[in-house]
Design a protein around this motif. Structure first.
Motif, PDB file in Angstrom:
ATOM      1  N   MET A   1       0.809  -1.263   0.136  1.00 17.42           N
ATOM      2  CA  MET A   1       0.059   0.012   0.006  1.00 17.42           C
ATOM      3  C   MET A   1       0.915   1.426  -0.001  1.00 17.42           C
ATOM      4  O   MET A   1       1.793   1.407   0.914  1.00 17.42           O
ATOM      5  N   LYS A   2       0.804   2.176  -1.066  1.00 15.83           N
ATOM      6  CA  LYS A   2       1.520   3.131  -1.170  1.00 15.83           C
ATOM      7  C   LYS A   2       0.707   4.467  -0.094  1.00 15.83           C
ATOM      8  O   LYS A   2      -0.329   4.683  -0.047  1.00 15.83           O
ATOM      9  N   LYS A   3       1.610   5.037   0.822  1.00 19.37           N
ATOM     10  CA  LYS A   3       1.161   5.972   1.712  1.00 19.37           C
ATOM     11  C   LYS A   3       1.616   7.383   1.006  1.00 19.37           C
ATOM     12  O   LYS A   3       2.862   7.636   0.748  1.00 19.37           O
ATOM     13  N   ILE A   4       0.434   8.170   0.988  1.00 21.49           N
ATOM     14  CA  ILE A   4       0.324   9.278   0.246  1.00 21.49           C
ATOM     15  C   ILE A   4       0.307  10.653   0.905  1.00 21.49           C
ATOM     16  O   ILE A   4      -0.987  10.633   2.016  1.00 21.49           O
ATOM     17  N   ILE A   5       0.958  11.510   0.879  1.00 24.84           N
ATOM     18  CA  ILE A   5       0.647  12.738   1.312  1.00 24.84           C
ATOM     19  C   ILE A   5       0.399  13.785   0.192  1.00 24.84           C
ATOM     20  O   ILE A   5       1.264  13.915  -0.736  1.00 24.84           O
ATOM     21  N   PHE A   6      -1.057  14.455   0.042  1.00 29.80           N
ATOM     22  CA  PHE A   6      -1.182  15.144  -1.106  1.00 29.80           C
ATOM     23  C   PHE A   6      -1.091  16.595  -0.795  1.00 29.80           C
ATOM     24  O   PHE A   6      -2.165  17.334   0.256  1.00 29.80           O
ATOM     25  N   ASP A   7      -0.191  17.265  -1.285  1.00 29.92           N
ATOM     26  CA  ASP A   7      -0.039  18.732  -0.944  1.00 29.92           C
ATOM     27  C   ASP A   7      -0.685  19.281  -2.364  1.00 29.92           C
ATOM     28  O   ASP A   7       0.193  19.275  -3.471  1.00 29.92           O
ATOM     29  N   CYS A   8      -1.732  20.217  -2.206  1.00 28.43           N
ATOM     30  CA  CYS A   8      -2.253  20.659  -3.180  1.00 28.43           C
ATOM     31  C   CYS A   8      -2.921  22.093  -2.877  1.00 28.43           C
ATOM     32  O   CYS A   8      -3.219  22.459  -1.910  1.00 28.43           O
ATOM     33  N   ASP A   9      -3.618  22.654  -4.304  1.00 26.06           N
ATOM     34  CA  ASP A   9      -4.243  23.838  -4.174  1.00 26.06           C
ATOM     35  C   ASP A   9      -5.849  23.482  -4.642  1.00 26.06           C
ATOM     36  O   ASP A   9      -6.047  24.160  -5.714  1.00 26.06           O
ATOM     37  N   ASN A  10      -6.336  22.648  -4.164  1.00 25.11           N
ATOM     38  CA  ASN A  10      -7.449  22.029  -4.799  1.00 25.11           C
ATOM     39  C   ASN A  10      -8.508  23.104  -4.571  1.00 25.11           C
ATOM     40  O   ASN A  10      -9.196  23.614  -3.729  1.00 25.11           O
ATOM     41  N   THR A  11      -9.190  23.532  -5.878  1.00 25.65           N
ATOM     42  CA  THR A  11     -10.239  24.312  -5.876  1.00 25.65           C
ATOM     43  C   THR A  11     -11.457  24.089  -7.101  1.00 25.65           C
ATOM     44  O   THR A  11     -12.242  24.530  -7.377  1.00 25.65           O
ATOM     45  N   MET A  12     -11.575  22.453  -7.024  1.00 27.52           N
ATOM     46  CA  MET A  12     -12.598  21.747  -7.764  1.00 27.52           C
ATOM     47  C   MET A  12     -13.795  22.197  -7.024  1.00 27.52           C
ATOM     48  O   MET A  12     -13.988  21.938  -5.937  1.00 27.52           O
ATOM     49  N   GLY A  13     -14.687  22.925  -7.577  1.00 23.51           N
ATOM     50  CA  GLY A  13     -15.915  23.439  -7.262  1.00 23.51           C
ATOM     51  C   GLY A  13     -16.219  24.864  -6.780  1.00 23.51           C
ATOM     52  O   GLY A  13     -17.196  25.372  -6.547  1.00 23.51           O
ATOM     53  N   VAL A  14     -14.852  25.483  -6.995  1.00 22.72           N
ATOM     54  CA  VAL A  14     -14.829  27.080  -6.886  1.00 22.72           C
ATOM     55  C   VAL A  14     -15.015  27.394  -8.195  1.00 22.72           C
ATOM     56  O   VAL A  14     -14.117  27.209  -8.970  1.00 22.72           O
ATOM     57  N   ALA A  15     -16.043  28.307  -8.399  1.00 21.90           N
ATOM     58  CA  ALA A  15     -16.476  28.608  -9.831  1.00 21.90           C
ATOM     59  C   ALA A  15     -15.391  29.715 -10.312  1.00 21.90           C
ATOM     60  O   ALA A  15     -14.733  30.387  -9.525  1.00 21.90           O
ATOM     61  N   GLY A  16     -14.803  29.440 -11.845  1.00 21.19           N
ATOM     62  CA  GLY A  16     -13.851  29.907 -12.260  1.00 21.19           C
ATOM     63  C   GLY A  16     -12.180  29.519 -12.072  1.00 21.19           C
ATOM     64  O   GLY A  16     -11.351  29.863 -12.561  1.00 21.19           O
ATOM     65  N   CYS A  17     -12.295  28.182 -11.038  1.00 21.48           N
ATOM     66  CA  CYS A  17     -10.984  27.910 -10.683  1.00 21.48           C
ATOM     67  C   CYS A  17     -10.751  26.569 -11.458  1.00 21.48           C
ATOM     68  O   CYS A  17     -11.676  25.964 -11.856  1.00 21.48           O
ATOM     69  N   ASP A  18      -9.294  26.238 -11.564  1.00 24.13           N
ATOM     70  CA  ASP A  18      -9.177  24.705 -11.759  1.00 24.13           C
ATOM     71  C   ASP A  18      -9.579  23.707 -11.176  1.00 24.13           C
ATOM     72  O   ASP A  18      -9.820  23.849 -10.079  1.00 24.13           O
TER      73      ASP A  18
END
Length: 204
Positions: A1-18
């Motif tokens: 099992m690969k253990k992952i830390i996800f460091d992100c700028d998640n804007t899915m669902g924020v209108a106009g953003c990636d």
């Protein structure tokens, strides 16, 4: 099992953003061979407050509020955060078995490095989304590099000190373009609820 830390700028669902970070998170959560230990938020697609609140909401929507979300550095000038502390603690507790996926600015990783100059060497693999190989043109618009330029000092540090490093540039995303009609038809007819969730969240 690969253990992952996800460091992100998640804007899915924020209108106009990636939406790419959110789609990457959904992919990771669906992989039986991967375990997302925690998500550290950073700036890039939006400010860190927006990214943090959006990621907490998204995990709640997906029934995965068990995954901790840590607020990261707000800018390249602010080099202290709970995200940097979390990266240190988690890497130390899982020596030799942490993959870190960073899809936004690299300030959190740099802040962790400033606390412990050996921490990047202790991460089993580091995968970055950033840089360009040639002109990046999306919808006829010439875009600048997407992540590395947010914090050049942090980028230089990670590129120099991380081991087992992979880089995915923005140019790789261009092959994933498709029409809105195809997007709606394929996902709306999907047997899995996640298909309809993606349509609703990404409709803008």
């Amino acid at each position: 099992m690969k253990k992952i830390i996800f460091d992100c700028d998640n804007t899915m669902g924020v209108a106009g953003c990636d939406v790419d970070d959110g789609l990457a998170l959904i992919y990771l959560l669906g992989k039986s061979s991967a375990e997302v230990l925690g998500i550290t938020t950073t700036y890039g697609n939006s400010d860190v407050e927006t990214v943090y609140a959006n990621t907490v909401r998204m995990l709640s929507d997906l029934g995965r509020s068990d995954i901790p979300v840590l607020k990261g550095c707000a800018s390249k000038e602010q080099l202290e955060s709970e995200a940097a502390e979390y990266i240190l603690k988690t890497v130390r507790a899982n020596k030799g078995n942490i993959s870190l996926l960073a899809t936004g600015s690299l300030t959190n990783l740099y802040a962790a490095y400033l606390l412990d100059h050996t921490i990047l060497e202790q991460i089993t693999e580091v995968v970055l989304m950033g840089g360009i190989q040639q002109e990046l043109i999306i919808n006829g618009i010439l875009l600048n590099e997407l992540n590395f330029s947010c914090d050049p000092a942090a980028t230089a540090c990670v590129l120099k000190n991380a081991r087992n490093l992979s880089i995915i540039t923005g140019n790789h995303c261009l092959d994933a373009f498709f029409a809105k009609q195809e997007f709606n038809e394929r996902l709306s007819s999907c047997d899995q609820p996640i298909g309809k969730y993606i349509v609703q969240t990404c409709s803008y």
